[in-house]
Write an enzyme that holds these catalytic residues in place. Structure first.
Site, PDB file in Angstrom:
ATOM      1  CG  ASP A   1      -2.081  -1.135   1.161  1.00  0.00           C
ATOM      2  OD1 ASP A   1      -2.292  -1.534   0.044  1.00  0.00           O
ATOM      3  OD2 ASP A   1      -2.622  -1.390   2.274  1.00  0.00           O
TER       4      ASP A   1
ATOM      5  CG  ASP B   1     -11.715  -2.997  -1.455  1.00  0.00           C
ATOM      6  OD1 ASP B   1     -11.091  -3.794  -1.696  1.00  0.00           O
ATOM      7  OD2 ASP B   1     -11.360  -1.935  -1.367  1.00  0.00           O
TER       8      ASP B   1
END
Length: 286
Positions: free
Chosen positions: A11, A130
């Site tokens: 990330d 997600d």
């Protein structure tokens, strides 16, 4: 049988690798290029960069990171975060990535996936999902849920919505976008199948309930999606030990297992993970 893949995920925020729990509580985890080189040397099958603060103004940062990484590593590289246009995809591919991961834009305009697959090839179009379990038995499409206008207006595609109480069968997972902040009222399993129909070549499936917890992947979610589609599924969210990787690839029927914390903080190496899996009969590339 195709070898199962182990994929570290970085990330990236403002040019640095970070890690959080349940999409919050972010902390620094190093330089992305240095991390990428380390994973390449370790034998990772692929690498994923997720630009978690992506914007057009900051796009150059991730492009620079991709260029530097592509110059030094030779494993396939996937980049996601803030991809809104065909030019965004083109720029990232030109910078050296092999695949792009698309989430919010696919929800806003599903036909974007069809156009992208036709222009660049399905093999480089990954749809990121997600998802959170639906626990509320009174689940309603209300003001809290930002259902896309195209879906509200399409009777043909209403099946993608989480059904009303009394019309459900089995467990359900709802899709979220905008870094997990916006519920969309869409069934994650049906959405994965729809994205495959539009040309997606792979699904990157993250359990928001498990993200960063190290409690293990959501095996039921992973298996439900893997059984619903014919394209590869990458399990993401919750890896805490090597047994979790094994469970995702066997019980969860995933084609690849993505992990962050256990590799970033050197709890396990990629080689250890692969040897663990190999000893248990999972086909991996050593």
């Amino acid at each position: 049988m195709l070898a199962k893949r182990i994929i570290p995920c970085l990330d990236v925020r403002d040019g640095r690798v970070v890690k959080g729990v349940n999409f919050v509580n972010i902390r620094d985890a190093g330089d992305p290029v240095e991390n990428a080189i380390y994973y390449d040397e370790q034998g990772a099958d692929e690498l994923v960069f997720l630009d978690i603060t992506a914007s057009h103004e900051k796009r150059k940062i991730i492009l620079d990171v991709v260029e530097k990484t592509a110059a030094d590593v030779f494993m396939p590289l996937t980049v996601g975060g803030g991809i809104r246009t065909m030019d965004d995809i083109r720029d990232l591919l030109n910078a050296g990535c092999d695949k792009v991961s698309i989430n919010t834009t696919a929800i806003r305009d599903p036909e974007f996936i069809r156009r992208a697959a036709q222009r660049f090839g399905s093999q480089c179009i990954v749809v990121a999902i997600d998802a959170k379990r639906v626990h509320d038995s009174r689940f309603e499409i209300d003001a809290k849920r930002d259902v896309p206008d195209w879906l509200k207006d399409s009777k043909e595609l209403q099946y993608l919505l989480i059904p009303e109480e009394g019309k459900r069968e089995g467990k359900l997972w709802e899709i979220f976008t905008h870094g997990g902040r916006r519920p969309r009222g869409i069934d994650a399993v049906k959405w994965a199948r729809f994205m495959e129909e539009l040309g997606a070549g792979e699904i990157l499936l993250t359990s928001m309930d498990r993200d960063g917890t190290k409690d293990g992947y959501d095996i039921e979610l992973t298996r439900a999606v893997a059984e619903a589609v014919g394209i590869p599924v990458i399990a993401s969210g919750g890896a805490g030990n090597l047994e979790h990787l094994y469970e995702a690839l066997t019980e969860g029927k995933a084609d690849a297992a993505l992990a962050a914390s256990i590799f970033h903080y050197r709890e396990y190496t990629i080689e250890e993970a692969k040897r663990f899996l190999k000893e248990r009969g999972v086909e991996v590339r050593l």
